[in-house]
Design a protein around this motif. Structure first.
Motif, PDB file in Angstrom:
ATOM      1  N   ALA A 190     137.927 -16.825  45.699  1.00  0.00           N
ATOM      2  CA  ALA A 190     137.457 -15.468  46.227  1.00  0.00           C
ATOM      3  C   ALA A 190     137.671 -14.537  44.996  1.00  0.00           C
ATOM      4  O   ALA A 190     136.684 -13.821  44.787  1.00  0.00           O
ATOM      5  CB  ALA A 190     138.021 -14.810  47.440  1.00  0.00           C
ATOM      6  N   ASP A 191     138.778 -14.625  44.187  1.00  0.00           N
ATOM      7  CA  ASP A 191     138.980 -13.976  43.250  1.00  0.00           C
ATOM      8  C   ASP A 191     138.123 -14.267  42.310  1.00  0.00           C
ATOM      9  O   ASP A 191     137.493 -13.372  41.473  1.00  0.00           O
ATOM     10  CB  ASP A 191     140.454 -14.318  42.382  1.00  0.00           C
ATOM     11  CG  ASP A 191     141.458 -13.587  43.517  1.00  0.00           C
ATOM     12  OD1 ASP A 191     141.314 -12.564  43.735  1.00  0.00           O
ATOM     13  OD2 ASP A 191     142.563 -14.275  43.768  1.00  0.00           O
ATOM     14  N   TRP A 192     137.690 -15.629  41.861  1.00  0.00           N
ATOM     15  CA  TRP A 192     136.779 -15.910  40.701  1.00  0.00           C
ATOM     16  C   TRP A 192     135.307 -15.175  41.133  1.00  0.00           C
ATOM     17  O   TRP A 192     134.713 -14.850  40.316  1.00  0.00           O
ATOM     18  CB  TRP A 192     136.706 -17.421  40.633  1.00  0.00           C
ATOM     19  CG  TRP A 192     135.542 -17.925  39.664  1.00  0.00           C
ATOM     20  CD1 TRP A 192     134.221 -17.653  39.814  1.00  0.00           C
ATOM     21  CD2 TRP A 192     135.915 -18.029  38.459  1.00  0.00           C
ATOM     22  NE1 TRP A 192     133.501 -18.314  38.387  1.00  0.00           N
ATOM     23  CE2 TRP A 192     134.542 -18.468  37.539  1.00  0.00           C
ATOM     24  CE3 TRP A 192     137.053 -18.225  37.631  1.00  0.00           C
ATOM     25  CZ2 TRP A 192     134.442 -18.713  36.385  1.00  0.00           C
ATOM     26  CZ3 TRP A 192     136.930 -18.729  36.313  1.00  0.00           C
ATOM     27  CH2 TRP A 192     135.666 -19.038  35.675  1.00  0.00           C
ATOM     28  N   ASP A 193     135.041 -15.226  42.307  1.00  0.00           N
ATOM     29  CA  ASP A 193     133.615 -15.111  42.599  1.00  0.00           C
ATOM     30  C   ASP A 193     133.581 -13.329  42.664  1.00  0.00           C
ATOM     31  O   ASP A 193     132.672 -12.911  42.114  1.00  0.00           O
ATOM     32  CB  ASP A 193     133.218 -15.377  44.157  1.00  0.00           C
ATOM     33  CG  ASP A 193     133.008 -16.748  44.270  1.00  0.00           C
ATOM     34  OD1 ASP A 193     132.795 -17.430  43.208  1.00  0.00           O
ATOM     35  OD2 ASP A 193     132.838 -17.423  45.221  1.00  0.00           O
ATOM     36  N   ARG A 194     134.613 -12.656  43.076  1.00  0.00           N
ATOM     37  CA  ARG A 194     134.599 -11.164  43.137  1.00  0.00           C
ATOM     38  C   ARG A 194     134.704 -10.537  41.762  1.00  0.00           C
ATOM     39  O   ARG A 194     134.045  -9.760  41.218  1.00  0.00           O
ATOM     40  CB  ARG A 194     135.628 -10.662  43.784  1.00  0.00           C
ATOM     41  CG  ARG A 194     135.953  -9.414  43.688  1.00  0.00           C
ATOM     42  CD  ARG A 194     137.266  -8.638  44.639  1.00  0.00           C
ATOM     43  NE  ARG A 194     137.691  -7.374  44.320  1.00  0.00           N
ATOM     44  CZ  ARG A 194     138.493  -6.979  43.231  1.00  0.00           C
ATOM     45  NH1 ARG A 194     139.471  -8.231  42.795  1.00  0.00           N
ATOM     46  NH2 ARG A 194     138.770  -5.850  42.881  1.00  0.00           N
ATOM     47  N   ILE A 195     135.644 -11.183  40.677  1.00  0.00           N
ATOM     48  CA  ILE A 195     135.670 -10.806  39.559  1.00  0.00           C
ATOM     49  C   ILE A 195     134.504 -11.027  38.736  1.00  0.00           C
ATOM     50  O   ILE A 195     134.147 -10.176  37.889  1.00  0.00           O
ATOM     51  CB  ILE A 195     136.910 -11.340  38.926  1.00  0.00           C
ATOM     52  CG1 ILE A 195     138.319 -10.545  39.498  1.00  0.00           C
ATOM     53  CG2 ILE A 195     137.143 -10.907  37.317  1.00  0.00           C
ATOM     54  CD1 ILE A 195     139.595 -11.336  39.331  1.00  0.00           C
ATOM     55  N   HIS A 196     133.967 -12.269  38.711  1.00  0.00           N
ATOM     56  CA  HIS A 196     132.951 -12.898  37.725  1.00  0.00           C
ATOM     57  C   HIS A 196     131.694 -12.202  38.267  1.00  0.00           C
ATOM     58  O   HIS A 196     130.675 -11.909  37.520  1.00  0.00           O
ATOM     59  CB  HIS A 196     132.724 -14.308  37.825  1.00  0.00           C
ATOM     60  CG  HIS A 196     133.841 -14.915  36.740  1.00  0.00           C
ATOM     61  ND1 HIS A 196     133.659 -15.434  35.482  1.00  0.00           N
ATOM     62  CD2 HIS A 196     135.321 -14.825  36.830  1.00  0.00           C
ATOM     63  CE1 HIS A 196     134.504 -15.596  34.762  1.00  0.00           C
ATOM     64  NE2 HIS A 196     135.582 -15.321  35.525  1.00  0.00           N
ATOM     65  N   ARG A 197     131.485 -12.084  39.506  1.00  0.00           N
ATOM     66  CA  ARG A 197     130.349 -11.248  40.074  1.00  0.00           C
ATOM     67  C   ARG A 197     130.034  -9.886  39.231  1.00  0.00           C
ATOM     68  O   ARG A 197     128.682  -9.655  38.845  1.00  0.00           O
ATOM     69  CB  ARG A 197     130.433 -10.746  41.609  1.00  0.00           C
ATOM     70  CG  ARG A 197     129.331 -10.115  42.395  1.00  0.00           C
ATOM     71  CD  ARG A 197     129.662  -9.928  43.701  1.00  0.00           C
ATOM     72  NE  ARG A 197     128.532  -9.325  44.303  1.00  0.00           N
ATOM     73  CZ  ARG A 197     128.462  -7.900  44.291  1.00  0.00           C
ATOM     74  NH1 ARG A 197     129.449  -7.339  43.910  1.00  0.00           N
ATOM     75  NH2 ARG A 197     127.673  -7.507  45.034  1.00  0.00           N
ATOM     76  N   VAL A 198     130.955  -9.083  39.003  1.00  0.00           N
ATOM     77  CA  VAL A 198     130.717  -7.753  38.487  1.00  0.00           C
ATOM     78  C   VAL A 198     130.911  -8.019  36.960  1.00  0.00           C
ATOM     79  O   VAL A 198     130.013  -7.564  36.316  1.00  0.00           O
ATOM     80  CB  VAL A 198     131.732  -6.716  38.920  1.00  0.00           C
ATOM     81  CG1 VAL A 198     131.474  -5.418  38.137  1.00  0.00           C
ATOM     82  CG2 VAL A 198     131.731  -6.812  40.441  1.00  0.00           C
ATOM     83  N   ASN A 199     131.994  -8.537  36.526  1.00  0.00           N
ATOM     84  CA  ASN A 199     132.414  -8.385  34.860  1.00  0.00           C
ATOM     85  C   ASN A 199     131.599  -9.343  34.114  1.00  0.00           C
ATOM     86  O   ASN A 199     131.407  -9.000  32.985  1.00  0.00           O
ATOM     87  CB  ASN A 199     133.880  -8.726  34.792  1.00  0.00           C
ATOM     88  CG  ASN A 199     134.823  -8.008  35.750  1.00  0.00           C
ATOM     89  OD1 ASN A 199     134.591  -7.399  36.453  1.00  0.00           O
ATOM     90  ND2 ASN A 199     136.311  -8.196  35.172  1.00  0.00           N
ATOM     91  N   ALA A 200     131.066 -10.590  34.686  1.00  0.00           N
ATOM     92  CA  ALA A 200     130.359 -11.329  33.963  1.00  0.00           C
ATOM     93  C   ALA A 200     129.005 -11.536  34.216  1.00  0.00           C
ATOM     94  O   ALA A 200     128.033 -10.999  33.533  1.00  0.00           O
ATOM     95  CB  ALA A 200     130.883 -12.878  33.898  1.00  0.00           C
ATOM     96  N   LYS A 201     128.541 -11.800  35.656  1.00  0.00           N
ATOM     97  CA  LYS A 201     127.232 -11.768  36.024  1.00  0.00           C
ATOM     98  C   LYS A 201     126.520 -10.351  36.001  1.00  0.00           C
ATOM     99  O   LYS A 201     125.252 -10.118  35.521  1.00  0.00           O
ATOM    100  CB  LYS A 201     126.956 -12.239  37.527  1.00  0.00           C
ATOM    101  CG  LYS A 201     125.689 -12.217  37.951  1.00  0.00           C
ATOM    102  CD  LYS A 201     125.583 -12.730  39.629  1.00  0.00           C
ATOM    103  CE  LYS A 201     125.646 -11.707  40.544  1.00  0.00           C
ATOM    104  NZ  LYS A 201     125.196 -12.178  41.800  1.00  0.00           N
ATOM    105  N   GLY A 202     127.528  -9.526  36.434  1.00  0.00           N
ATOM    106  CA  GLY A 202     126.929  -7.947  36.150  1.00  0.00           C
ATOM    107  C   GLY A 202     126.429  -7.511  35.036  1.00  0.00           C
ATOM    108  O   GLY A 202     125.521  -6.892  34.797  1.00  0.00           O
ATOM    109  N   VAL A 203     127.398  -7.905  33.810  1.00  0.00           N
ATOM    110  CA  VAL A 203     127.261  -7.478  32.538  1.00  0.00           C
ATOM    111  C   VAL A 203     125.836  -8.312  32.097  1.00  0.00           C
ATOM    112  O   VAL A 203     124.899  -7.296  31.448  1.00  0.00           O
ATOM    113  CB  VAL A 203     128.317  -7.713  31.775  1.00  0.00           C
ATOM    114  CG1 VAL A 203     128.093  -7.423  30.180  1.00  0.00           C
ATOM    115  CG2 VAL A 203     129.463  -6.844  32.174  1.00  0.00           C
TER     116      VAL A 203
END
Ligand code: NAD
Length: 261
Positions: free
Chosen positions: A105-118
């Motif tokens: 859940a941490d991976w999905d929440r953080i990468h959703r905004v910080n990587a995918k979002g960017v």
């Protein structure tokens, strides 16, 4: 000085911290600023400050982890402000945690905004800029966590910022033909709400006070002090300004000398 006179700049996560400081600094340099945040009330507070100083602003509620929301954000800026010249991909999330306590859940929440979002903010902004045919500036807020800073909030966050640094280089290579510059800023320790949440967690885990933690964090910084959000904003203004027209594909640490690579 008004190095960004009449430029339209969109700043994500601009309701607080580094994003708010960047929005205000760009407004002070003459930009028309679109203040985007998942928290509309926070975005409005930043926009009100910029407007009080005489800037033209637009408040946009957007979730930078959701591609439909990102596309709607860019479309709204283009339709209401006429175009998009600069985007600052600043929205980011994390939590303090030891590597062995991190979850899917941490991976999905953080990468959703910080990587995918960017990535999708960059792509939507570039699509708009290419259509306009007058170049553009893309500024990604990474972190020294992506360069191996041992004091990172967590390993998943560090990986998400490594993704931003890599994306910056490839995007600069592929968008240069459209006169679009892509650069990153890697902030070091910067006193914001996010930083306070991380320090609070680390202090609790180590049985220290916030002041003891901060003193320990500042000790190895050669310049001897943490950043204010305005330290990051100054670099963002430069990267958006005419003087940076031939600067692209770079990642600049603003960290008081903590990391020298
Ligand atoms: N503070 C530091 O020490 C530090 C160091 C290195 C890098 N950074 C990076 O700088 C950026 C800003 O950090 P900050 O310290 O100002 O954080 P902050 O938590 O103080 O502010 C972040 C803002 O982003 C908004 N936001 C969060 N999720 C969003 C989403 N899905 N869509 C749109 N907006 C969203 C929040 O509502 C908030 O207003 C982040 O990318 C962070 O990783 C911060």
């Amino acid at each position: 000085m008004a190095s960004l006179r009449d430029k339209v700049a969109l700043v994500t996560g601009a309701g607080a911290g580094i994003g708010a400081a960047i929005a205000l600094a760009m407004a002070a340099e003459g930009a028309v600023v679109a203040v985007a945040d998942i928290d509309e009330a926070a975005a409005r507070r930043t926009a009100d400050k910029a407007a009080a100083a005489g800037a033209r602003t637009l408040v946009v509620q957007a979730d930078c982890g959701d591609v439909a929301s990102i596309d709607a954000m860019v479309a709204r800026v283009a339709s209401e402000l006429g175009r998009l010249d600069v985007i600052v991909n600043n929205a980011g999330v994390t939590r303090p945690a030891w590597i062995m306590d991190l979850t899917e859940a941490d991976w999905d929440r953080i990468h959703r905004v910080n990587a995918k979002g960017v990535f999708f903010c960059l792509q939507a902004a570039a699509r708009q800029m290419i259509g306009q045919g007058r170049g553009g500036r893309i500024i990604n807020i990474a972190s020294i966590a992506g360069r191996g800073f041992a004091g990172t909030s967590n390993a998943i966050y560090a990986a998400s910022k490594g993704a931003v640094i890599s994306l910056t280089k490839t995007a600069a290579q592929q968008l240069g033909r459209h006169d679009i510059n892509v650069n990153s800023i890697c902030p070091g320790v910067t006193i914001t709400d996010l930083f306070e949440r991380v320090v609070e967690g680390q202090a609790r885990e180590r049985g220290k006070t916030r002041e003891q933690m901060l003193a320990g964090i500042e000790k190895p910084i050669p310049i001897g002090r943490a950043n204010t959000p305005e330290d990051i904003a100054a670099m963002a203004v430069f990267l958006a300004s005419p003087g940076a027209r031939n600067v692209t594909g770079q990642c600049y640490n603003v960290d008081g000398g903590l990391i020298t690579s």
